[in-house]
Each structure stands twice: as structure tokens, then as C-alpha cells.
Write a protein that holds these residues in place. Structure first.
Motif, PDB file in Angstrom:
ATOM      1  N   PHE A 143       0.947  -1.001   0.041  1.00  0.00           N
ATOM      2  CA  PHE A 143      -0.027  -0.046  -0.095  1.00  0.00           C
ATOM      3  C   PHE A 143       0.848   1.259   0.031  1.00  0.00           C
ATOM      4  CE2 PHE A 143      -2.188  -3.426   2.250  1.00  0.00           C
ATOM      5  CZ  PHE A 143      -3.279  -3.593   1.513  1.00  0.00           C
ATOM      6  N   GLY A 144       0.497   2.150  -0.793  1.00  0.00           N
ATOM      7  CA  GLY A 144       1.353   3.462  -0.896  1.00  0.00           C
ATOM      8  C   GLY A 144       0.553   4.672  -0.886  1.00  0.00           C
ATOM      9  N   LEU A 145       1.255   5.741  -0.385  1.00  0.00           N
ATOM     10  CA  LEU A 145       0.712   6.806  -0.346  1.00  0.00           C
ATOM     11  C   LEU A 145       1.747   8.008  -0.747  1.00  0.00           C
ATOM     12  CD1 LEU A 145      -2.024   8.810   0.711  1.00  0.00           C
ATOM     13  CD2 LEU A 145      -0.798   8.931   2.702  1.00  0.00           C
ATOM     14  N   ASP A 146       1.428   8.845  -1.521  1.00  0.00           N
ATOM     15  CA  ASP A 146       2.530  10.004  -2.127  1.00  0.00           C
ATOM     16  C   ASP A 146       1.795  11.198  -2.186  1.00  0.00           C
ATOM     17  OD1 ASP A 146       1.826  10.431  -5.150  1.00  0.00           O
ATOM     18  OD2 ASP A 146       1.967   8.206  -4.733  1.00  0.00           O
ATOM     19  N   VAL A 147       2.529  12.309  -1.892  1.00  0.00           N
ATOM     20  CA  VAL A 147       1.904  13.598  -2.022  1.00  0.00           C
ATOM     21  C   VAL A 147       3.103  14.642  -2.460  1.00  0.00           C
ATOM     22  CG1 VAL A 147       2.648  14.127   0.355  1.00  0.00           C
ATOM     23  CG2 VAL A 147       0.812  15.418  -0.583  1.00  0.00           C
ATOM     24  N   SER A 148       2.647  15.646  -3.127  1.00  0.00           N
ATOM     25  CA  SER A 148       3.545  16.834  -3.594  1.00  0.00           C
ATOM     26  C   SER A 148       2.670  18.018  -3.329  1.00  0.00           C
ATOM     27  CB  SER A 148       4.162  16.672  -5.046  1.00  0.00           C
ATOM     28  OG  SER A 148       3.189  16.534  -5.957  1.00  0.00           O
ATOM     29  N   TYR A 199       7.437  16.959  -1.223  1.00  0.00           N
ATOM     30  CA  TYR A 199       7.034  16.029  -1.714  1.00  0.00           C
ATOM     31  C   TYR A 199       7.487  14.906  -0.622  1.00  0.00           C
ATOM     32  CZ  TYR A 199      11.850  15.022  -3.490  1.00  0.00           C
ATOM     33  OH  TYR A 199      13.296  14.607  -3.541  1.00  0.00           O
ATOM     34  N   GLY A 200       6.757  13.609  -0.516  1.00  0.00           N
ATOM     35  CA  GLY A 200       6.920  12.490  -0.009  1.00  0.00           C
ATOM     36  C   GLY A 200       6.078  11.495  -0.240  1.00  0.00           C
ATOM     37  N   GLU A 201       6.606  10.247   0.257  1.00  0.00           N
ATOM     38  CA  GLU A 201       5.828   9.124  -0.108  1.00  0.00           C
ATOM     39  C   GLU A 201       5.782   7.882   0.949  1.00  0.00           C
ATOM     40  OE1 GLU A 201       7.801   6.358  -3.229  1.00  0.00           O
ATOM     41  OE2 GLU A 201       7.892   8.449  -3.935  1.00  0.00           O
ATOM     42  N   VAL A 202       5.031   7.102   1.103  1.00  0.00           N
ATOM     43  CA  VAL A 202       5.075   6.117   2.322  1.00  0.00           C
ATOM     44  C   VAL A 202       4.690   4.775   1.555  1.00  0.00           C
ATOM     45  CG1 VAL A 202       4.257   5.302   4.590  1.00  0.00           C
ATOM     46  CG2 VAL A 202       4.493   7.574   4.251  1.00  0.00           C
TER      47      VAL A 202
END
Length: 568
Positions: free
Chosen positions: A358-363, A372-375
Motif C-alpha cells: 500500500f502506498g501514499l504519495d504527495v507533492s 514531496y513525500g511517499e510512504v
């Protein structure tokens, strides 16, 4: 000459005089009508910043890799690609005239009196001289005159890698040649087929010694996909394609749809595509995008970029089992939404034999910064980890009886990337980008003493090996009088084992189609760390019942390389 004969002669002369005008009539549609210009149509599929659509990129995006234009042509900051064109060029309005108008005049008068020959001739003469030009059925369809484009790239590289206690004449070098060729078929604005084949040859590579060794030269299929839509609402891409997710520049843990990790040091991302069927449903009014994907390739297990003896990082796939049963198919879903100024993506992937991810990313912009980041989250791991007592050597493990514990961690095993960039102007028209990135890997190792054992167990994953990583870079785009040259200086560090590498990339556009690349890097920090890896394997070593030949890997000190790319 009779009056009737005179009339016919005048009509024939008028027809011949008007022939050039007929050759230039609107029987052939203009460019706007042919490609949808000026016509109102359903909104096209919007570009998805992090979807990694395999649309036909421009020359810089197709052959520029991940570092030419931002911190080799695109690192896809959030998606493929990567750097991908918008969908307007592929799914714009058809702009073609309806065929019903051309056919309407052929049935309306079927029951009326047939005209006499003289009347028919006069009607035909009148239509030719003053009536509207007719259009063929072919021209009224949404068809492109030149539906097939052919191109590619020719990529010559050479690099050398220095190491400790190694003379100049024994310094390792490699000179790989890569040739890509593509066929891009667009018979209409709603249908497209794309194929990319790749040839790789390295004169410095040893000949094939075993059946399992790669051939030299070798052929690969990079992409082969077909794209179409249903009602300009649901868009399908079927076949071997590139789909890149996430926002990380260096570490990209949510890039789930590839069995290979992207090499952040390479000018060009040379990973091949994955066979899948992608369904894209855009929500135009809100700028949101939704994806469903059927995966028809083995995504493998966690494997990072592998560094070969020449010092050039490459990538290695983690799996090799064919997907030839329904139970081996995988699936993925993704949603991309706009929340104020922020772009947020959520994704999930599942495949038999591989733990769900499962992934979550944002900018988003934040004042003068772009953050920016992602998990990436998964439960446990696909491969075992090893508990090695601190200070233990490989000889201690094999001959001294030191026990190494293999285990699978319980619970969630997150990987987190966070970064920021700051762009600023200097001089008259010069732009610089300063960036930093941090990566936390919950399954990484905190020291380098176990690295030799991990290599023997095929568990050494560069750039995803340590617990903590950091990077900083400075990008200068055509500074001062250098209107065709860009520079990228960056440092990568394994903060857990305290080893580092600093590299300078230079990209120069020499001619319209010719790009010249060069780089130089140095390795420093703790000897035996990831970026200064040194291993000595004594003779007589037995691992899992097999004797390992003695070998030695000296610590790397520097790398130099250059490349020439012709992109067509």
C-alpha cells in the motif's frame, strides 16, 4: 457548328479550365479538420502527473532518462516517467465532418423522374462549376494521413572505475552500446499502438560462459502496447508498458509496478516495461484520476540497484516465475486527487506469492519550497532478514561457528521518503534548483559488518540496504553563456554505515539530435560501507554445502564516464 454543339464545347472548356481549382478544393481536409483542431469534442484524457502513462514522449522525455532536466530528460517527480505528454494529442476531438451529409443526396430522389441525358449533363456541369466539392468516405472518417512514425536512439557509453590498490592498467572499464527503435502507429486520435525494441552490446563483457548467462549482444522488448478508449470516458492501455508511481527523486518505494528499482545515478532509465492492462477513468471537472490494472508479469520481490564491477549501477529483477496461470495474475488500483494545491496519490498492489503493498504519495508547494513525500507499507517482508552479531566477519560465520539468525519481521515494515526543492534565479536568465531528500527503511541494516554474508545470500540491495539514507543536490540549467549545457552535482549517503558518493553530471546538447554526457564521482567514508564496499573471501569457504571460490572486491575510489546519444 450547331448551337447545342457549341454549348457542350463551352462547358467542356470550362471544366478543363477549372481542373486546377478542383485539385485544390476541400476534397482533402485541412490539418485542423484532420486532427480535431477547432472542433468541439468530449474532453480528452487529462495528463496524470504520477500515473506513468506510456504515452509517446517528446525527444527529451523519451531519451533523457531521469536527470537531464531536473535534479537523464525527466525524473518523473510523481510519475512516469516520467515527463510524459498530455493525452490531448492522443484523445482530442475528432473534428471530422459527418459522413451522413455526403450520403444524404444519394437516396432522397430515388422515386423522382430520371432526368434526360441533356438535363443530366447540364446538372453535372453546374455542380462541377459552382457546386460544393464532394468528400470521399475515407476522408470523412477520423483518419490520419501518416499513421506510422519510426524512430529511436543510438546510445554509446564508456566508463571506468578505480579502486584501492589497483594499478591504472588494471582499472575496470566498460563500453556498452544501446540501440532503441520504436514504431508508433496512430491511425486515428483514439487508437494507438507503440513498440520499442532494444539491442545491447558491450565489447568489454566476457563471452557467454553458461546457458544462464546473458548473451552478448542481446535483444530485449521494452514496450509493446495498444491504447484505445470507450466513449472518450474510459481509456485502456494493454500490453508491455511503463507505469511509474510516487514522487521520490532518489528513493521511490511506492514504485510498485516494476520488479526493478530505478537507478538514480543513470542519465537514462533503462528498465523495461511490464505486461499489464491499465484502465484509466478521469474525473475531468475535478482533475482526479482513477486507475485499475491487471498485472500479467511477475513483479518479483524486493531487489535494489546492483552495482557491477565497472562501477555502473544496474538493476536486477527479483522474480523469474512466468505468469501463465490465472492464479498468478496480479492487480493494482490507484487514485490521484487534488486537495487544494496538493496532489495526493493512493495505491495498492497484490499478486500471489508477493505480500500486498500500500502506498501514499504527495507533492505540494509550501511557500518558496516544493515538498514531496511517499510512504510504502507492507506487512512483514518477502525475503528473510538476518541478525548478525556486530563485529562478525564472514570467516567468523563460516569457520568460527558464529550463528546467523534468519527471520521475517512481524507487523508493518514501512519505507518513507521525504524531500524538498528550492528553485531560484541568479544572473539575468539563469535558474538553479537546490534539493534534499531523506529515506527511512525500516528493514534496513544499521551497520556494514554483515554485507559480505548478504552478498552470498543474494540479499544485498544497494540504495535499499541501510536503515537511513540522505541526498542533496544542486542543478544548474544552462548557466551564463552555456546555453546548451546543464550541470547536476549531488551526494548520496548511507547514513547508517557512513559511506558516501559525490557525483557531477554534465549534459551538453551539441547538435539538434546529439547529446553529449559526462560524469565523474568519488567514493569516501567508512571502508566496507555500501559506497566503499570491500570484501575478501578466503579459500575453502563453504556456504549451504557449496564451496565458494576465493575472491576479493577492493573498495571503489572513483568513476569516470561519458556518453553520446542520438535521438530521432
Amino acid at each position: 457548328m450547331t448551337p447545342r454543339t457549341l454549348t457542350l464545347a463551352v462547358a467542356v472548356a470550362a471544366v478543363l479550365a477549372g481542373a486546377p481549382a478542383l485539385g485544390q478544393s476541400d476534397e482533402r481536409p485541412d490539418e485542423d479538420a484532420l486532427f480535431g483542431g477547432g472542433q468541439e469534442s468530449a474532453p480528452p484524457e487529462p495528463p496524470a502527473a504520477s500515473s506513468g502513462d506510456p504515452d509517446r514522449p517528446d525527444e527529451d522525455a523519451l531519451f533523457g532518462g531521469g536527470q537531464e532536466s531536473a535534479p537523464a530528460g525527466q525524473p518523473a517527480s510523481s510519475g512516469e516517467d516520467s515527463d510524459r505528454p498530455d493525452e490531448d494529442a492522443l484523445f482530442g476531438g475528432d473534428g471530422s465532418a459527418p459522413a451522413e451529409d455526403a450520403a444524404a443526396g444519394t437516396t432522397g430522389g430515388a422515386k423522382e423522374r430520371q432526368p434526360t441525358l441533356t438535363e443530366a449533363e447540364e446538372d453535372r456541369d453546374a455542380d462541377v462549376l459552382s457546386g460544393p466539392a464532394t468528400r470521399s468516405a475515407f476522408d470523412t472518417e477520423d483518419v490520419i494521413d501518416d499513421p506510422l512514425k519510426i524512430g529511436g536512439q543510438f546510445y554509446l557509453r564508456g566508463f571506468m572505475a578505480g579502486s584501492e590498490d589497483t594499478s591504472f592498467r588494471n582499472t575496470a572499464f566498460s563500453a556498452p552500446t544501446l540501440v532503441d527503435g520504436f514504431f508508433d502507429a496512430r491511425p486515428s486520435d483514439r487508437l494507438r499502438g507503440y513498440i520499442v525494441g532494444r539491442l545491447i552490446y558491450d565489447p568489454a563483457e566476457p563471452p557467454r560462459s553458461t546457458p544462464d548467462a546473458p548473451s552478448n549482444p542481446r535483444m530485449l522488448l521494452d514496450q509493446a502496447w495498444l491504447r484505445f478508449d470507450i466513449g472518450r470516458t474510459v481509456f485502456f492501455t494493454v500490453g508491455k508498458q511503463h507505469v511509474k508511481w510516487g514522487t521520490g527523486q532518489i528513493w521511490n518505494p511506492t514504485d510498485f509496478l516494476s520488479p526493478q528499482r530505478r537507478d538514480p545515478l543513470a542519465f537514462v532509465d533503462l528498465r523495461t516495461g511490464v505486461s499489464m492492462m491499465k484502465v484509466h477513468v478521469p474525473w475531468e471537472s475535478r482533475g482526479w484520476n482513477f486507475y485499475g490494472i491487471l498485472i500479467m508479469d511477475d513483479l518479483g520481490t524486493d531487489v535494489g540497484a546492483i552495482t557491477d564491477p565497472s562501477g555502473s549501477p544496474t538493476s536486477q529483477a527479483g522474480g523469474s516465475d512466468p505468469v501463465n496461470r490465472l492464479g498468478r495474475l496480479g492487480g493494482a488500483v490507484r487514485a490521484e486527487v487534488l486537495l487544494g494545491p496538493a496532489e495526493v496519490g493512493a495505491s495498492a498492489v497484490a499478486q500471489n506469492g508477493r505480500r500486498p503493498r500500500f502506498g501514499l504519495d504527495v507533492s505540494s508547494p509550501l511557500g518558496p519550497l516544493d515538498i514531496y513525500g511517499e510512504v510504502a507499507l507492507k506487512k512483514r517482508t518477502d525475503r528473510p532478514l538476518y541478525r548478525i552479531p556486530e563485529g562478525t566477519t564472514l570467516e567468523d560465520i563460516v569457520q568460527g561457528g558464529v550463528q546467523v539468525e534468519a527471520y521475517i519481521p512481524e507487523g508493518l515494515t514501512p519505507q518513507v521518503t521525504a524531500g524538498a526543492t528550492y528553485s531560484f534565479s541568479y544572473g539575468d536568465n539563469d535558474l538553479a534548483v537546490l534539493g534534499a531528500e531523506y529515506f527511512f527503511n525500516s528493514t534496513g541494516y544499521t551497520g556494514s559488518f554483515g554485507y559480505p554474508y548478504l552478498i552470498l545470500k543474494n540479499g544485498f540491495n544497494p540504495l535499499y540496504l541501510g536503515r537511513h539514507y540522505g541526498a542533496a543536490y544542486l542543478f544548474l540549467d544552462r548557466p551564463g553563456p552555456l546555453e546548451r549545457t546543464s550541470f547536476n552535482l549531488f551526494t548520496l549517503g548511507n547514513l547508517s554505515d557512513r559511506s558516501f558518493t559525490t557525483r557531477l553530471n554534465v549534459v551538453h546538447r551539441a547538435l539538434t539530435y546529439l547529446t553529449v554526457e559526462a560524469y565523474g564521482s568519488v567514493n569516501y567514508g567508512r571502508r566496507g560501507g555500501e559506497f566503499r564496499l570491500a570484501i575478501d573471501v578466503p579459500p575453502g569457504l563453504v556456504v549451504d554445502g557449496q564451496e565458494i571460490p576465493a575472491f576479493s572486491i577492493p573498495a571503489p575510489t572513483f568513476q569516470l564516464g561519458a556518453g553520446l546519444r542520438i535521438s530521432l
